[in-house]
Scaffold this motif. Structure first.
Motif, PDB file in Angstrom:
ATOM      1  N   VAL A  43     -55.691   5.240  45.435  1.00  0.00           N
ATOM      2  CA  VAL A  43     -54.721   4.900  46.480  1.00  0.00           C
ATOM      3  C   VAL A  43     -53.319   4.804  45.888  1.00  0.00           C
ATOM      4  CG1 VAL A  43     -54.019   3.078  48.094  1.00  0.00           C
ATOM      5  CG2 VAL A  43     -56.418   3.782  47.982  1.00  0.00           C
ATOM      6  N   LYS A  44     -53.219   4.163  44.748  1.00  0.00           N
ATOM      7  CA  LYS A  44     -51.919   3.990  44.089  1.00  0.00           C
ATOM      8  C   LYS A  44     -51.289   5.344  43.743  1.00  0.00           C
ATOM      9  CE  LYS A  44     -49.908   1.742  40.075  1.00  0.00           C
ATOM     10  NZ  LYS A  44     -50.298   1.580  38.677  1.00  0.00           N
ATOM     11  N   ALA A  45     -52.129   6.294  43.353  1.00  0.00           N
ATOM     12  CA  ALA A  45     -51.622   7.615  42.985  1.00  0.00           C
ATOM     13  C   ALA A  45     -51.464   8.528  44.206  1.00  0.00           C
ATOM     14  CB  ALA A  45     -52.563   8.258  41.971  1.00  0.00           C
ATOM     15  N   GLU A  46     -51.774   7.986  45.388  1.00  0.00           N
ATOM     16  CA  GLU A  46     -51.688   8.744  46.648  1.00  0.00           C
ATOM     17  C   GLU A  46     -52.591   9.967  46.646  1.00  0.00           C
ATOM     18  OE1 GLU A  46     -47.549   9.407  47.501  1.00  0.00           O
ATOM     19  OE2 GLU A  46     -47.171   7.268  47.765  1.00  0.00           O
ATOM     20  N   GLY A  47     -53.778   9.793  46.079  1.00  0.00           N
ATOM     21  CA  GLY A  47     -54.769  10.870  46.095  1.00  0.00           C
ATOM     22  C   GLY A  47     -55.810  10.602  47.168  1.00  0.00           C
ATOM     23  N   ILE A  48     -56.658  11.605  47.424  1.00  0.00           N
ATOM     24  CA  ILE A  48     -57.744  11.430  48.399  1.00  0.00           C
ATOM     25  C   ILE A  48     -59.104  11.531  47.719  1.00  0.00           C
ATOM     26  CG2 ILE A  48     -56.329  12.210  50.335  1.00  0.00           C
ATOM     27  CD1 ILE A  48     -57.827  14.897  50.215  1.00  0.00           C
ATOM     28  N   GLY A  49     -59.080  11.730  46.409  1.00  0.00           N
ATOM     29  CA  GLY A  49     -60.328  11.773  45.659  1.00  0.00           C
ATOM     30  C   GLY A  49     -60.039  11.544  44.189  1.00  0.00           C
ATOM     31  N   LEU A  50     -60.986  10.926  43.513  1.00  0.00           N
ATOM     32  CA  LEU A  50     -60.823  10.666  42.072  1.00  0.00           C
ATOM     33  C   LEU A  50     -62.213  10.640  41.440  1.00  0.00           C
ATOM     34  CD1 LEU A  50     -58.648   9.794  39.880  1.00  0.00           C
ATOM     35  CD2 LEU A  50     -59.292   7.443  40.417  1.00  0.00           C
ATOM     36  N   ALA A  51     -62.340  11.335  40.327  1.00  0.00           N
ATOM     37  CA  ALA A  51     -63.614  11.372  39.607  1.00  0.00           C
ATOM     38  C   ALA A  51     -63.458  10.570  38.308  1.00  0.00           C
ATOM     39  CB  ALA A  51     -63.993  12.821  39.291  1.00  0.00           C
ATOM     40  N   ALA A  52     -64.542   9.939  37.866  1.00  0.00           N
ATOM     41  CA  ALA A  52     -64.478   9.035  36.706  1.00  0.00           C
ATOM     42  C   ALA A  52     -63.882   9.687  35.440  1.00  0.00           C
ATOM     43  CB  ALA A  52     -65.860   8.435  36.426  1.00  0.00           C
ATOM     44  N   PRO A  53     -64.165  10.981  35.160  1.00  0.00           N
ATOM     45  CA  PRO A  53     -63.523  11.567  33.965  1.00  0.00           C
ATOM     46  C   PRO A  53     -61.991  11.526  34.044  1.00  0.00           C
ATOM     47  CG  PRO A  53     -65.340  12.943  34.698  1.00  0.00           C
ATOM     48  CD  PRO A  53     -65.140  11.894  35.761  1.00  0.00           C
ATOM     49  N   GLN A  54     -61.461  11.453  35.258  1.00  0.00           N
ATOM     50  CA  GLN A  54     -60.003  11.384  35.427  1.00  0.00           C
ATOM     51  C   GLN A  54     -59.434  10.023  35.041  1.00  0.00           C
ATOM     52  OE1 GLN A  54     -60.134  13.112  39.648  1.00  0.00           O
ATOM     53  NE2 GLN A  54     -58.176  13.832  38.848  1.00  0.00           N
ATOM     54  N   SER A  58     -66.566   9.426  31.155  1.00  0.00           N
ATOM     55  CA  SER A  58     -67.330  10.642  31.380  1.00  0.00           C
ATOM     56  C   SER A  58     -68.673  10.311  32.039  1.00  0.00           C
ATOM     57  CB  SER A  58     -67.529  11.365  30.043  1.00  0.00           C
ATOM     58  OG  SER A  58     -67.949  12.680  30.282  1.00  0.00           O
ATOM     59  N   GLU A  59     -68.572   9.841  33.283  1.00  0.00           N
ATOM     60  CA  GLU A  59     -69.751   9.442  34.063  1.00  0.00           C
ATOM     61  C   GLU A  59     -69.673  10.097  35.430  1.00  0.00           C
ATOM     62  OE1 GLU A  59     -70.292   5.164  34.312  1.00  0.00           O
ATOM     63  OE2 GLU A  59     -69.283   4.960  32.383  1.00  0.00           O
ATOM     64  N   GLN A  60     -70.836  10.293  36.047  1.00  0.00           N
ATOM     65  CA  GLN A  60     -70.885  11.003  37.327  1.00  0.00           C
ATOM     66  C   GLN A  60     -70.611  10.055  38.505  1.00  0.00           C
ATOM     67  OE1 GLN A  60     -74.343  13.518  37.738  1.00  0.00           O
ATOM     68  NE2 GLN A  60     -74.176  14.250  35.650  1.00  0.00           N
ATOM     69  N   VAL A  61     -69.342   9.705  38.654  1.00  0.00           N
ATOM     70  CA  VAL A  61     -68.902   8.826  39.743  1.00  0.00           C
ATOM     71  C   VAL A  61     -67.654   9.440  40.376  1.00  0.00           C
ATOM     72  CG1 VAL A  61     -68.199   6.491  40.405  1.00  0.00           C
ATOM     73  CG2 VAL A  61     -69.625   6.825  38.376  1.00  0.00           C
ATOM     74  N   VAL A  62     -67.640   9.449  41.716  1.00  0.00           N
ATOM     75  CA  VAL A  62     -66.498   9.975  42.469  1.00  0.00           C
ATOM     76  C   VAL A  62     -66.169   8.986  43.585  1.00  0.00           C
ATOM     77  CG1 VAL A  62     -65.860  11.749  44.173  1.00  0.00           C
ATOM     78  CG2 VAL A  62     -66.970  12.423  42.032  1.00  0.00           C
ATOM     79  N   VAL A  63     -64.890   8.742  43.811  1.00  0.00           N
ATOM     80  CA  VAL A  63     -64.476   7.988  44.999  1.00  0.00           C
ATOM     81  C   VAL A  63     -63.566   8.899  45.821  1.00  0.00           C
ATOM     82  CG1 VAL A  63     -64.650   5.780  43.806  1.00  0.00           C
ATOM     83  CG2 VAL A  63     -62.431   6.891  43.959  1.00  0.00           C
ATOM     84  N   MET A  64     -63.695   8.791  47.152  1.00  0.00           N
ATOM     85  CA  MET A  64     -62.909   9.635  48.050  1.00  0.00           C
ATOM     86  C   MET A  64     -62.581   8.867  49.318  1.00  0.00           C
ATOM     87  SD  MET A  64     -65.449  12.963  47.976  1.00  0.00           S
ATOM     88  CE  MET A  64     -64.826  13.401  49.552  1.00  0.00           C
ATOM     89  N   GLU A  65     -61.432   9.145  49.874  1.00  0.00           N
ATOM     90  CA  GLU A  65     -61.078   8.615  51.190  1.00  0.00           C
ATOM     91  C   GLU A  65     -59.828   9.339  51.656  1.00  0.00           C
ATOM     92  OE1 GLU A  65     -60.191   4.394  51.447  1.00  0.00           O
ATOM     93  OE2 GLU A  65     -60.505   4.428  53.605  1.00  0.00           O
ATOM     94  N   CYS A  66     -59.809   9.707  52.941  1.00  0.00           N
ATOM     95  CA  CYS A  66     -58.610  10.306  53.502  1.00  0.00           C
ATOM     96  C   CYS A  66     -58.462   9.846  54.941  1.00  0.00           C
ATOM     97  CB  CYS A  66     -58.684  11.831  53.431  1.00  0.00           C
ATOM     98  SG  CYS A  66     -57.220  12.636  54.078  1.00  0.00           S
ATOM     99  N   GLN A  67     -57.444   9.036  55.166  1.00  0.00           N
ATOM    100  CA  GLN A  67     -57.219   8.527  56.512  1.00  0.00           C
ATOM    101  C   GLN A  67     -56.521   9.580  57.362  1.00  0.00           C
ATOM    102  OE1 GLN A  67     -55.222   4.866  55.587  1.00  0.00           O
ATOM    103  NE2 GLN A  67     -57.139   3.823  55.121  1.00  0.00           N
ATOM    104  N   GLY A  68     -56.613   9.412  58.676  1.00  0.00           N
ATOM    105  CA  GLY A  68     -55.919  10.328  59.569  1.00  0.00           C
ATOM    106  C   GLY A  68     -56.870  11.261  60.290  1.00  0.00           C
TER     107      GLY A  68
END
Ligand code: NI
Length: 176
Positions: A43-54, A58-68
């Motif tokens: 949210v702070k970076a104004e993204g709509i998705g972020l993966a743990a390696p970012q 190096s783990e298989q975790v992703v968070v996503m959200e896009c309002q609107g």
């Protein structure tokens, strides 16, 4: 809360294949806090998705959200696996929190079926289309050490952010 730093293009972690999360880890407080920290960083970076390696894990975790209107609900993917794609593909603009200032067109299947564990450790199967499907594919690519740049077939669309806003923004409503 821990403020997570975003790994940028060139960081080796972005090119590694991420490890699956053991089921028994998911319920632990530290892991749940990590998911919350990832959401906050996204949210702070104004993204709509972020993966743990970012964020250098190096783990298989992703968070996503896009309002609107054309968005999608908050979704946490743990150990995701793509079960199938639609045969139809489309081109869309993508960018990435790990690739500052660049946008480029990527062709991907418009629909995807994915199986994953949610943050409660429950198995979910989801059919997604549109921006949701594009974001899922982009984020799962991160878990395989791939970036949207690797998916581009025509580098003539590679565009700096200011020029994207000036010349191309109106062409497509949303950008990953
Ligand atoms: Ni990305």
């Amino acid at each position: 809360m821990t403020v997570l730093k975003i790994a940028k293009l060139g960081a080796p972690v972005l090119r590694q294949v991420a490890e699956p999360v053991p089921l028994e880890e998911i319920g632990k407080r530290a892991f749940q806090e990590f998911i919350d920290d990832m959401l906050e960083a996204m949210v702070k970076a104004e993204g709509i998705g972020l993966a743990a390696p970012q964020v250098f894990r190096s783990e298989q975790v992703v968070v996503m959200e896009c309002q609107g209107e054309h968005g999608f609900p908050r979704t946490i993917l743990i150990n995701p696996e793509i079960l199938g794609h639609s045969p139809v593909t489309a081109e869309g603009w993508e960018g990435c929190l790990s690739v500052d200032g660049l946008r480029g067109k990527v062709r991907r299947p418009v629909g995807v079926r994915v199986k994953y564990l949610d943050r409660d450790g429950k198995t979910v199967e989801l059919d997604a289309s549109g921006l949701y499907a594009i974001c899922i594919q982009h984020e799962i690519d991160h878990l395989q050490g791939k970036l949207f740049l690797d998916r581009m077939t025509d580098f003539t669309t590679l565009t700096q952010l200011e020029e994207f806003e000036k010349y191309w923004r109106t062409e497509h409503a949303k950008v990953i």
